[in-house]
Design an enzyme around this catalytic site. Sequence first.
Site, PDB file in Angstrom:
ATOM      1  N   HIS A 203       0.829  -1.210   0.000  1.00  0.00           N
ATOM      2  CA  HIS A 203       0.000   0.000   0.000  1.00  0.00           C
ATOM      3  C   HIS A 203       0.862   1.257   0.000  1.00  0.00           C
ATOM      4  CE1 HIS A 203      -2.323   3.242   1.934  1.00  0.00           C
ATOM      5  NE2 HIS A 203      -3.262   2.801   1.116  1.00  0.00           N
TER       6      HIS A 203
ATOM      7  N   CYS B 205      -2.556  -2.049 -16.016  1.00  0.00           N
ATOM      8  CA  CYS B 205      -2.615  -0.995 -15.001  1.00  0.00           C
ATOM      9  C   CYS B 205      -1.923  -1.416 -13.707  1.00  0.00           C
ATOM     10  CB  CYS B 205      -4.052  -0.575 -14.727  1.00  0.00           C
ATOM     11  SG  CYS B 205      -5.054  -1.892 -14.048  1.00  0.00           S
TER      12      CYS B 205
HETATM   13  C1  PEP Z   1      -3.322  -5.075  -9.958  1.00  0.00           C
HETATM   14  O1  PEP Z   1      -3.683  -6.055  -9.304  1.00  0.00           O
HETATM   15  O2  PEP Z   1      -2.343  -5.076 -10.733  1.00  0.00           O
HETATM   16  C2  PEP Z   1      -4.059  -3.798  -9.848  1.00  0.00           C
HETATM   17  C3  PEP Z   1      -3.800  -2.775 -10.626  1.00  0.00           C
HETATM   18  O3  PEP Z   1      -4.991  -3.693  -8.865  1.00  0.00           O
HETATM   19  P1  PEP Z   1      -4.663  -3.475  -7.299  1.00  0.00           P
HETATM   20  O4  PEP Z   1      -3.209  -3.174  -7.183  1.00  0.00           O
HETATM   21  O5  PEP Z   1      -5.532  -2.356  -6.869  1.00  0.00           O
HETATM   22  O6  PEP Z   1      -5.058  -4.802  -6.742  1.00  0.00           O
END
Ligand code: PEP
Length: 542
Positions: free
Chosen positions: A110, A495
């Site tokens: 995080h 992403c």
């Molecule tokens: C991922 O899992 O790569 C993603 C972009 O989502 P998060 O990091 O919010 O789980």
Amino acid sequence: ALKIACDLVDEGMIDEKQAVAMIEPRSLDTLLHPQFDAEALKKAAIIGKALGASPGAASGKIVFSAEDAKEWAERGEKVVLVRLETSPEDIEGMKAAQGILTVRGGMTSHAAVVARGMGTCCVSGCGNDNSVHISYADKVFEINGHRFTEGDWISLDGSTGNIYAGQIPTVAATGNKNFNRLMGWADAARRLNVEANADNPRDAQQAVDLGAEGIGLCRTEHMFLGDRKNIIQSFILSDDEAVKQQALADLLKVQTEDFLAMFKTMSGRDVVVRLLDPPLHEFLDDPRELEVAITKLEAAGASEEELAALRARLRRIDGMVESNPMLGLRGCRLGIVYPELTEMQVRAIAGAAAHLKKRGLNPKPEIMVPLVSTVEELKCVREQIEKVIQSVSEQTGVDLSIPIGCMIEIPRAAVTADEIGQYADFFSFGTNDLTQMGFGFSRDDVESAFIPQYLSKKILKSNPFETLDPGIAKLVKLGVEGGHEANDKIICGVCGETGGDPDSIQMYYDLGLDYVSCSPFRVPIARLAAAQAKIKSNGGAR
Ligand code: PEP
Ligand code: MG
């Protein structure tokens, strides 16, 4: 390097593509973030080293809580927030700090993800390779025998991961005219679109200023925390239908405001809004903390009525505790178990878009379903989303066409993309979760637990949460191929955090993706890396 490249172009020695190929994309970080004063740095002693999780240099007084970070910063102090790890609750303190140092966590923890999004320096996982002790109660942090208490100065380098005792002056990021010239040449040379991960208008504007063409990931979870946590809690924990409906109405109001602000800032540009994704426990009180609070209230003589209500709440939360929350009730599963949440979010997105369209703006939302593993999940959620869009369209008289897609971040989704693609206008590869589940590596733990050893023993060539791993790339390849088999117009992007990594961007280009989306401050790096990928595939710069 920028100056040399531009001078060589001006002198006719090289062409613009060759100039673009000359610059190491990661080196742009030094232009975009504060750095330590070079002379002062020579005299500073490194007292520890951990993961350089978000670039830039930071020097500040140590605080141990997000609340203190905010309060101290408000009275003009420069602070470094030192935590075991951070959680979405800490967001305001993280915004107020010059830098963030965590004992646990890696590149997709995080702290790392949020700090990169904000452009704040972060060094994470210092408990791994150093001897570290931290006590919130005593407000003490020790690293390799150096002891700090609250208010002591510490300095961090978020690029190298170096930790220094004391104060080191920093110099601000500087504007550079050659930077804009080179970026222009890079944009002309690239094929991959570059978008940003941002979930508030400030970060979205920052992303646009740094050249993002849209928002490729708007995580909506931060919109449910802080002062809104109570509302979602009363929705989840209450048995009373009227309370639940009121909570939904309150959430609809604040979510609509969130999207109005976001779509206004991004008018004319795509904003991919991801429906609620985080594990349920992030919305609930920590049962251990609740137990402590109950014990304290008992000792203080609180009323039986108050205690009974809290004990009932604790029982309810205990009943919802999951052993593996990252593999539990999260992502589209949340929306399937609580369809009212999906409906509320889609109503807010579509309602905000309709409102702005009536006022002559050009909102371009897209809706993304997270953590899909079967085609039936996406089919079910898509039907629900379409119904709500249709109903908002009828109520407002505004024609709304909102693309609907999903994240491919579970291996099963990647290998059945030929089915899932039938119901998706776009795929966005979430390599944080895809790496976690593809390797069976906990993204929250392994980067401090054993990845450094794996790297030094050459079991891994690079940290797979930072740079796309070749095995995970095979899953992405299956996903892209399957998606196109099902829908030849499907748009594919990424992403996850690897979306801003230059080596990974080369792989994404080769895999035929349409776009990458990354933290705002990595957008220029991604633009340059995308241009270099194309130049390289065309047979190099010459
Ligand atoms: C991922 O899992 O790569 C993603 C972009 O989502 P998060 O990091 O919010 O789980
Ligand atoms: Mg994910």
